[in-house]
Design a protein around this motif. Structure first.
Motif, PDB file in Angstrom:
ATOM      1  N   SER A  11      31.398  -0.678 -10.788  1.00 36.86           N
ATOM      2  CA  SER A  11      31.939  -2.041 -10.893  1.00 36.86           C
ATOM      3  C   SER A  11      33.407  -1.989 -11.264  1.00 36.86           C
ATOM      4  O   SER A  11      33.845  -1.118 -12.012  1.00 36.86           O
ATOM      5  N   HIS A  13      35.893  -5.201 -12.344  1.00 34.24           N
ATOM      6  CA  HIS A  13      36.154  -6.631 -12.459  1.00 34.24           C
ATOM      7  C   HIS A  13      37.614  -6.837 -12.846  1.00 34.24           C
ATOM      8  O   HIS A  13      38.176  -6.050 -13.601  1.00 34.24           O
ATOM      9  N   GLY A  16      37.561 -12.564 -14.463  1.00 35.31           N
ATOM     10  CA  GLY A  16      36.250 -13.055 -14.032  1.00 35.31           C
ATOM     11  C   GLY A  16      35.883 -12.664 -12.608  1.00 35.31           C
ATOM     12  O   GLY A  16      34.776 -12.937 -12.149  1.00 35.31           O
ATOM     13  N   LEU A  17      36.819 -12.023 -11.894  1.00 35.86           N
ATOM     14  CA  LEU A  17      36.564 -11.685 -10.482  1.00 35.86           C
ATOM     15  C   LEU A  17      35.854 -10.339 -10.363  1.00 35.86           C
ATOM     16  O   LEU A  17      36.368  -9.322 -10.827  1.00 35.86           O
ATOM     17  N   ARG A  18      34.685 -10.345  -9.741  1.00 35.03           N
ATOM     18  CA  ARG A  18      33.927  -9.101  -9.561  1.00 35.03           C
ATOM     19  C   ARG A  18      34.321  -8.473  -8.237  1.00 35.03           C
ATOM     20  O   ARG A  18      33.627  -8.655  -7.231  1.00 35.03           O
ATOM     21  N   ALA A  19      35.454  -7.765  -8.248  1.00 31.98           N
ATOM     22  CA  ALA A  19      35.980  -7.184  -7.002  1.00 31.98           C
ATOM     23  C   ALA A  19      35.004  -6.151  -6.443  1.00 31.98           C
ATOM     24  O   ALA A  19      34.802  -6.069  -5.235  1.00 31.98           O
ATOM     25  N   ASP A  21      31.026  -4.766  -7.534  1.00 30.51           N
ATOM     26  CA  ASP A  21      29.975  -5.179  -8.463  1.00 30.51           C
ATOM     27  C   ASP A  21      28.709  -4.322  -8.287  1.00 30.51           C
ATOM     28  O   ASP A  21      27.950  -4.520  -7.349  1.00 30.51           O
ATOM     29  N   GLY A  40      38.924  -8.933   1.308  1.00 30.04           N
ATOM     30  CA  GLY A  40      38.633  -9.223  -0.100  1.00 30.04           C
ATOM     31  C   GLY A  40      37.248  -8.779  -0.549  1.00 30.04           C
ATOM     32  O   GLY A  40      36.817  -9.077  -1.668  1.00 30.04           O
ATOM     33  N   GLY A  42      36.238  -5.870  -1.398  1.00 32.22           N
ATOM     34  CA  GLY A  42      36.266  -4.880  -2.478  1.00 32.22           C
ATOM     35  C   GLY A  42      36.392  -3.443  -2.001  1.00 32.22           C
ATOM     36  O   GLY A  42      36.308  -2.506  -2.797  1.00 32.22           O
ATOM     37  N   THR A  45      39.442  -1.589  -3.485  1.00 35.20           N
ATOM     38  CA  THR A  45      39.217  -1.414  -4.927  1.00 35.20           C
ATOM     39  C   THR A  45      38.228  -0.270  -5.167  1.00 35.20           C
ATOM     40  O   THR A  45      38.435   0.559  -6.062  1.00 35.20           O
ATOM     41  N   HIS A 214      31.988  -9.715  -1.057  1.00 32.35           N
ATOM     42  CA  HIS A 214      32.183 -10.231  -2.410  1.00 32.35           C
ATOM     43  C   HIS A 214      31.814  -9.192  -3.466  1.00 32.35           C
ATOM     44  O   HIS A 214      31.178  -9.502  -4.467  1.00 32.35           O
ATOM     45  N   GLY A 215      32.214  -7.948  -3.226  1.00 33.44           N
ATOM     46  CA  GLY A 215      32.021  -6.903  -4.226  1.00 33.44           C
ATOM     47  C   GLY A 215      30.654  -6.262  -4.239  1.00 33.44           C
ATOM     48  O   GLY A 215      30.452  -5.243  -4.895  1.00 33.44           O
TER      49      GLY A 215
END
Ligand SMILES: Nc1ncnc2c1ncn2[C@@H]1O[C@H](COP(=O)(O)OP(=O)(O)OP(=O)(O)O)[C@@H](O)[C@H]1O
Length: 244
Positions: A11, A13, A16-19, A21, A40, A42, A45, A214-215
């Protein structure tokens, strides 16, 4: 068989953004793993965590059972995990050869030939830039600069190479050459994870594909399986107002 690189519930983050997860993944020896997902999702990342350039907020990445995440980037390179960047970053005032020598200098001990110059020249020959060795990076075409980015990473003697959109932006002929090059890198013994928006390149190269959205990991499997997965199609096309 034990996987070469393993991500355990990784993970990252940002507030608050869970890049990224709680993503699990693995990469086997000799494998090319494709990493896809909408903008976006993730992907970059996750690369940054695996390459040590950012710390995970949870989980870890292991190479041969030893942690590589949460260390500094140069430490990961030393251990055998090296990444390229979407926006290539050569040292502008160093020649092509000198850029590759820098990679060798910071690389994995024993990862390439001991003689730095011989190692760098061999890599330039392999990558197709031997005749540009004394040029500056700015004199190369985009395809040439992308090759240089990969050459610098190869000079570190990686066991795992993380390729971030190396085919994107190339014309079809150059893209085809790059696909062949990536396959050759794998055949020479380097396992690869690649992020690539050029789908036909990614799908033709990957042994397996992991999909993020979304991660979260929403799918994993053979390229053909993933391409037909309804969750993946929905993530790419968006749910929109199709039911409205
Ligand atoms: N340093 C950061 N600080 C805050 N938010 C960040 C940071 N880096 C990435 N993010 C956010 O994390 C999410 C994932 O970004 P990431 O770049 O990993 O996605 P990606 O899948 O690589 O996207 P793309 O395909 O557009 O390159 C995005 O919402 C992004 O805005």
């Amino acid at each position: 068989m034990t996987a070469l690189l393993v991500g355990e519930s990784v993970s990252r983050h940002f507030g608050g953004l869970r890049a990224v997860d709680e993503v699990d993944f693995h990469l086997d020896e000799g494998e090319i793993l494709g990493l896809i997902g909408p903008n976006g999702a993730g992907k970059t990342t996750l690369f940054s965590v695996a390459a040590g350039s950012i710390r995970p907020t949870g989980g870890r990445v292991l190479l041969d059972g030893k942690p590589v995440s949460g260390k500094r980037a140069h430490r990961s390179v030393h251990l055998g995990v090296c990444r390229t960047h979407q926006i290539v970053r050569p040292f502008a005032r160093l020649t092509v050869l000198e850029n590759v020598l820098v990679g060798h200098h910071y690389g994995r001990p024993g990862g390439t030939r001991r003689d730095p110059r011989a190692a760098a020249l061999e890599i330039l020959e392999f990558i197709g830039l031997a005749d540009r060795a004394d040029r500056l990076p700015g004199e190369l075409t985009l395809a040439g600069r992308k090759r240089l980015e990969v050459a610098r990473a190869l000079a570190t003697g990686p066991r795992v190479l993380l390729l971030d959109e190396v085919v994107a932006g190339l014309n079809p002929v150059e893209a085809g050459r790059f696909v062949a090059l990536i396959r050759q890198i794998r055949d020479r013994g380097t396992a690869i994870i690649m992020i690539e928006h050029v789908m036909h390149a990614l799908m033709s190269l990957s042994d397996r594909v992991v999909v993020l959205d979304h991660g979260r990991k929403i799918a994993e499997g053979l390229p053909a399986e993933v391409a037909n997965d309804p969750l993946v199609i929905e993530a790419y096309l968006g749910t929109g107002d199709a039911d409205a």
